[in-house]
Design an enzyme around this catalytic site. Structure first.
Site, PDB file in Angstrom:
ATOM      1  N   THR A   1      38.145  -9.416  19.084  1.00 13.51           N
ATOM      2  CA  THR A   1      38.333 -10.231  17.874  1.00 13.51           C
ATOM      3  C   THR A   1      39.804 -10.607  17.626  1.00 13.51           C
ATOM      4  O   THR A   1      40.074 -11.572  16.925  1.00 13.51           O
ATOM      5  CB  THR A   1      37.807  -9.492  16.623  1.00 13.51           C
ATOM      6  N   ASP A   2      40.737  -9.824  18.206  1.00 15.86           N
ATOM      7  CA  ASP A   2      42.150 -10.051  17.869  1.00 15.86           C
ATOM      8  C   ASP A   2      42.624 -11.468  18.196  1.00 15.86           C
ATOM      9  O   ASP A   2      43.374 -12.072  17.431  1.00 15.86           O
ATOM     10  CB  ASP A   2      43.048  -9.049  18.614  1.00 15.86           C
TER      11      ASP A   2
ATOM     12  N   GLU B   1      58.679 -31.037   1.779  1.00 18.02           N
ATOM     13  CA  GLU B   1      59.987 -30.575   1.279  1.00 18.02           C
ATOM     14  C   GLU B   1      61.065 -30.708   2.341  1.00 18.02           C
ATOM     15  O   GLU B   1      62.239 -30.521   2.070  1.00 18.02           O
ATOM     16  CB  GLU B   1      59.885 -29.124   0.794  1.00 18.02           C
TER      17      GLU B   1
ATOM     18  N   LYS C   1      40.810 -14.713  11.812  1.00 18.45           N
ATOM     19  CA  LYS C   1      40.515 -13.321  11.476  1.00 18.45           C
ATOM     20  C   LYS C   1      41.241 -12.966  10.179  1.00 18.45           C
ATOM     21  O   LYS C   1      42.443 -13.209  10.055  1.00 18.45           O
ATOM     22  CB  LYS C   1      40.965 -12.421  12.630  1.00 18.45           C
TER      23      LYS C   1
ATOM     24  N   TYR D   1      39.416   4.187  19.357  1.00 19.10           N
ATOM     25  CA  TYR D   1      38.538   3.844  20.482  1.00 19.10           C
ATOM     26  C   TYR D   1      39.342   3.036  21.474  1.00 19.10           C
ATOM     27  O   TYR D   1      40.473   2.627  21.207  1.00 19.10           O
ATOM     28  CB  TYR D   1      37.315   3.043  19.994  1.00 19.10           C
TER      29      TYR D   1
ATOM     30  N   THR E   1      36.373  -5.106  21.711  1.00 20.66           N
ATOM     31  CA  THR E   1      35.677  -3.994  21.068  1.00 20.66           C
ATOM     32  C   THR E   1      34.187  -4.030  21.350  1.00 20.66           C
ATOM     33  O   THR E   1      33.521  -2.994  21.391  1.00 20.66           O
ATOM     34  CB  THR E   1      35.952  -4.033  19.548  1.00 20.66           C
TER      35      THR E   1
HETATM   36  N1  ASP Z   1      41.659  -4.987  19.727  1.00 23.49           N
HETATM   37  C1  ASP Z   1      40.313  -5.438  19.870  1.00 23.49           C
HETATM   38  C2  ASP Z   1      40.322  -6.680  20.732  1.00 23.49           C
HETATM   39  O1  ASP Z   1      40.657  -7.727  20.284  1.00 23.49           O
HETATM   40  C3  ASP Z   1      39.690  -5.676  18.565  1.00 23.49           C
HETATM   41  C4  ASP Z   1      38.272  -6.188  18.602  1.00 23.49           C
HETATM   42  O2  ASP Z   1      37.745  -6.634  19.584  1.00 23.49           O
HETATM   43  O3  ASP Z   1      37.642  -6.183  17.504  1.00 23.49           O
HETATM   44  O4  ASP Z   1      40.003  -6.587  21.856  1.00 23.49           O
END
Ligand code: ASP
Length: 359
Positions: free
Chosen positions: A122-123, A316, A195, A56, A43
């Site tokens: 971020t993924d 367990e 995340k 996007y 992103t």
């Molecule tokens: N889908 C995106 C990615 O991981 C989300 C992001 O970057 O925040 O590339």
């Protein structure tokens, strides 16, 4: 007498003049460190048609545009960029990982390179950071950064995250702390961060192990080093590795049977990570199916779908009798990374359990 006074005054004047000249001489500025920026997409390189829309596309902006968008970072470091890939990190794959790790190892071995910044989505940033944390052989800072909002958004968070990432990579105090992730003013260790929100800018947390530090407008504060062996002390290496073994993650749930466990093994999984309920638990039929795969040589790790907490051995479930490995502090996605690298070295369960305790 007069002569002597004159000479004393003359010497005093000369040393004063010398001191003034020295004070006026331009101080040689310390050379800026060289930071190489490796862009992979995400992103932070994403773009939308308008600045207030949810939809996007990741990976639209190239590394040169990324660098040009944050000219302020040029005061922190001499930078050059390389495009490794330009994908949403949901598409991260072994080909990019192996290319990225190889390039990072090459760069950190160069005497003129002080550190590396990697832009990423971020993924899956937590997986890539942890992977690099295990296979990069250097004390030099390797810092990943990302953003939750695309570059075209109102209040885009990418530029400041990038600026802070360069500041951390250029900071000598970052050295030897393993691979770091800098996002939203926080400095996370690769093993600890995860995340926690699909959309919020404040999405990354380090729930079990805490932050390595903070960074505000380029000013970093370091609190401590990461927990777990990493980078220059890691026993994992990609030397001679051209492919990583298949490891699947299967989530546990109410009324679970063994079908997905058997399917993973049939698809060629050399390891299975269970995102268990609670302390790495699963239904009796799932335990039976997993234990059956363990006896066939599939390495089975119990992790948890719970956001925080340790999955300990023999709580367990009798891991000793069932031939299971406990993930300790690693969540399922990081357990998978460690297990894949572990399987490049051994299938010995005691040794693999040691990795999970140590890394
Ligand atoms: N889908 C995106 C990615 O991981 C989300 C992001 O970057 O925040 O590339």
């Amino acid at each position: 007498m007069l002569n002597r006074t004159f000479i004393v005054v003359l010497i005093a004047c000369m040393s004063l003049a010398g001191a003034t000249a020295a004070a006026a001489a331009p101080q040689a500025k310390p050379a800026l460190p060289t930071i190489v920026v490796l862009a992979t997409g995400g992103t932070i390189a994403g773009a939308a048609a308008t600045d207030v829309q949810a939809g996007y596309t990741s990976g639209q902006v190239g590394v040169d545009q990324l660098l040009a968008a944050v000219p302020q970072a040029k005061k922190l470091a001499n930078m050059r960029g390389e495009q490794i890939s330009n994908i949403g990190s949901q598409d991260m794959n072994d080909e990019v990982w192996l290319k990225l790790a190889k390039r990072v190892n090459e760069l950190v071995a160069m005497p003129d390179v002080a550190g590396v910044v990697i832009t990423h989505g971020t993924d899956t940033i937590e997986e890539t950071a942890y992977f690099l944390n295990l296979v990069v052989k250097s004390k030099k800072p390797v810092v990943l950064t990302a953003s939750m909002r695309p570059s075209t958004a109102l209040s885009a968070d990418g530029p400041l995250n990038f600026f802070n990432a360069v500041a951390v990579a250029a900071n000598r105090e970052a050295a030897g702390r393993g691979v770091l992730v800098v996002i939203n003013d926080w400095i996370h260790g690769a093993a600890s961060l995860t995340k926690t929100s699909t959309t919020a800018v404040q999405t990354f947390m380090s729930p079990l192990r805490g932050l390595i530090g903070t960074v505000a407008y380029g000013v970093a504060e370091f609190y401590r080093g990461p927990v777990g062996t990493h980078t220059f002390e890691s026993e994992f290496s990609l030397d001679g590795v051209t492919a990583l073994p298949r490891v699947d993650i299967i989530m546990a749930y109410e009324n679970m049977d063994g079908a997905l466990i058997d399917a993973a093994a049939a698809a060629g999984a050399k390891g299975i990570v269970i995102a268990g309920v609670g302390n790495g638990n699963m239904t009796a039929p799932a335990v039976k199916a997993l234990a059956a795969q363990a006896t066939k040589g599939v390495v089975c790790v119990r992790s948890t779908r719970v956001a925080t907490g340790i999955v300990g051995r023999n709580v367990e479930l009798d891991d000793d009798a069932l031939a299971f490995v406990a993930s300790m502090g690693l969540n399922p996605q990081k357990s998978r990374v460690l297990l894949r690298l572990a399987l490049t070295k051994t299938k010995d369960l005691k040794e693999i359990q040691r990795y999970f305790i140590q890394y």
